[in-house]
Design an enzyme around this catalytic site. Structure first.
Site, short mmCIF file in Angstrom:
data_model
loop_
_atom_site.label_atom_id
_atom_site.label_comp_id
_atom_site.label_asym_id
_atom_site.label_seq_id
_atom_site.Cartn_x
_atom_site.Cartn_y
_atom_site.Cartn_z
N ASP A 187 -2.60 38.57 14.70
CA ASP A 187 -2.36 39.28 14.18
C ASP A 187 -3.49 39.06 13.13
O ASP A 187 -2.87 38.32 12.13
CB ASP A 187 -1.97 39.88 14.42
CG ASP A 187 -1.88 41.61 14.48
OD1 ASP A 187 -2.37 42.29 15.66
OD2 ASP A 187 -1.66 41.94 12.81
N ASN A 195 -11.76 48.25 8.59
CA ASN A 195 -11.98 49.31 9.34
C ASN A 195 -13.04 50.73 8.14
O ASN A 195 -13.28 51.09 8.42
CB ASN A 195 -12.03 49.55 10.61
CG ASN A 195 -11.58 48.97 11.69
OD1 ASN A 195 -13.19 48.17 12.21
ND2 ASN A 195 -10.90 48.41 12.57
N HIS A 223 -16.36 50.40 11.49
CA HIS A 223 -16.29 49.36 12.55
C HIS A 223 -17.06 48.71 12.87
O HIS A 223 -16.54 47.71 13.35
CB HIS A 223 -15.57 50.75 13.89
CG HIS A 223 -15.31 51.21 13.71
ND1 HIS A 223 -13.94 50.98 14.09
CD2 HIS A 223 -15.30 53.16 13.15
CE1 HIS A 223 -12.91 52.39 14.07
NE2 HIS A 223 -13.86 52.97 13.45
N ASP A 265 -15.67 44.75 13.75
CA ASP A 265 -16.55 43.86 15.04
C ASP A 265 -17.38 42.67 14.30
O ASP A 265 -16.71 41.62 15.07
CB ASP A 265 -17.55 44.88 15.40
CG ASP A 265 -17.13 46.07 16.42
OD1 ASP A 265 -15.61 45.94 16.74
OD2 ASP A 265 -18.10 46.19 16.46
N GLU A 310 -7.32 43.59 16.75
CA GLU A 310 -7.17 42.40 16.46
C GLU A 310 -6.13 41.84 17.03
O GLU A 310 -5.68 40.62 15.74
CB GLU A 310 -7.13 43.11 15.51
CG GLU A 310 -5.51 43.52 14.27
CD GLU A 310 -5.14 45.12 14.77
OE1 GLU A 310 -4.46 45.59 14.05
OE2 GLU A 310 -6.36 45.29 16.06
#
Length: 285
Positions: free
Chosen positions: A131, A139, A144, A148, A174
């Site tokens: 994680d 973010n 965002h 990505d 994630e």
């Protein structure tokens, strides 16, 4: 005909072009054999009615020659056309299957494909759940698109490390999963620690600059009769402990069990102490 082509695309190896030519040759030979068989059945009937213009041996030779030439060519041409149609359909099916098993952003396997691979593993492997730490902060701060970019960068590192029999996938958001093979558990843990360190040292380009991130990982061992659900739950609890201990950590399930045992022992000691105090207080009364 459409159903037959679909069946051939599923059963045959029509993704390779040479399969088309073998298919055409096979169909041509089958057409010639079938044509000759029909001729050998029809010629005696035609002769019996007195309609055969040639002696039987000559008629047989001529008909076999024509059947081989015309029937073989026609059958081969039709088989080539059908083979190319099947080839295109097979490629489409293969691409559809690949896309249905692939996470579009990361290029890794998706959860469905990972679950299938996980179910097939029997022994000498570990399940790892990764994680990305504080991903929401990335973010919120950078947007965002930058989030990505982080997912893509992490995925590329995973792809470069987990190869061969190993399996790696993006499970969602994630969170990533990996099946790491190897007889020695300690060796597998070392490899996972190296991945953690590599990601922590890697600067990722985002809008407005670059960021460094960390990951946490929970590990559970896959062995013999152990249920897959229990393995996944153990890895998930180990990941939770890695987060609770400050992130940027790799925690094996044994460490989580030790923590749980320690908490259990502490609770029992507290209960025993409370019982003694209650006893003393009661005696004083």
């Amino acid at each position: 005909m459409k159903e037959w082509i679909s069946l051939q695309a599923e059963l045959g190896d029509f993704q390779r072009r040479r399969t088309i030519y073998f298919f055409a040759l096979k169909m041509s030979c089958a057409a010639i054999v079938l044509s000759v068989a029909i001729i050998l059945v029809i010629l005696p009937i035609v002769q019996w009615f007195g309609l055969l213009p040639l002696p039987m041996p000559n008629a047989i030779r001529l008909c076999i020659l024509l059947a081989s030439f015309i029937g073989g060519i026609v059958a081969a041409a039709l088989a080539l056309l059908a083979g190319h149609a099947i080839h295109r359909l097979a490629l489409s099916n293969a691409e559809f299957e690949r896309l249905s098993r692939t996470d579009m952003l990361s290029g890794l396997l998706n959860r469905r494909a990972f679950t299938e691979a996980f179910d097939a593993v029997e022994d000498n492997a570990s399940l790892v759940i990764f994680d990305v730490d504080r991903f929401k902060t990335i973010n919120d701060r950078y947007g965002h698109a930058s989030g990505d970019a982080v997912i893509i960068a992490v995925s590329q590192i995973f792809s470069g490390i987990f190869k061969g029999r190993d399996v790696v996938a993006r499970l969602g958001g994630e969170e990533f999963g990996a099946i790491v093979h190897g007889r020695d558990m300690a060796e597998r843990i070392v490899r996972i620690e190296e991945v953690k360190a590599l990601i922590a040292d890697h600067a990722i380009a985002v809008e407005g600059g670059a960021v460094k991130i960390t990951i946490s990982a929970g590990i559970a061992d896959i062995w013999g009769p152990r249920r897959k659900e229990a393995t996944y739950a153990a890895a998930d609890k180990a990941l939770y402990l890695a987060k609770a201990l400050g992130r940027n950590r790799v925690v094996h399930e044994s460490e989580w069990m030790n923590q749980a045992w320690h908490r259990c022992s502490t609770d029992e000691q507290e209960m025993a102490s409370a019982h003694v105090e209650h006893y003393r207080y009661g005696n004083r009364i």
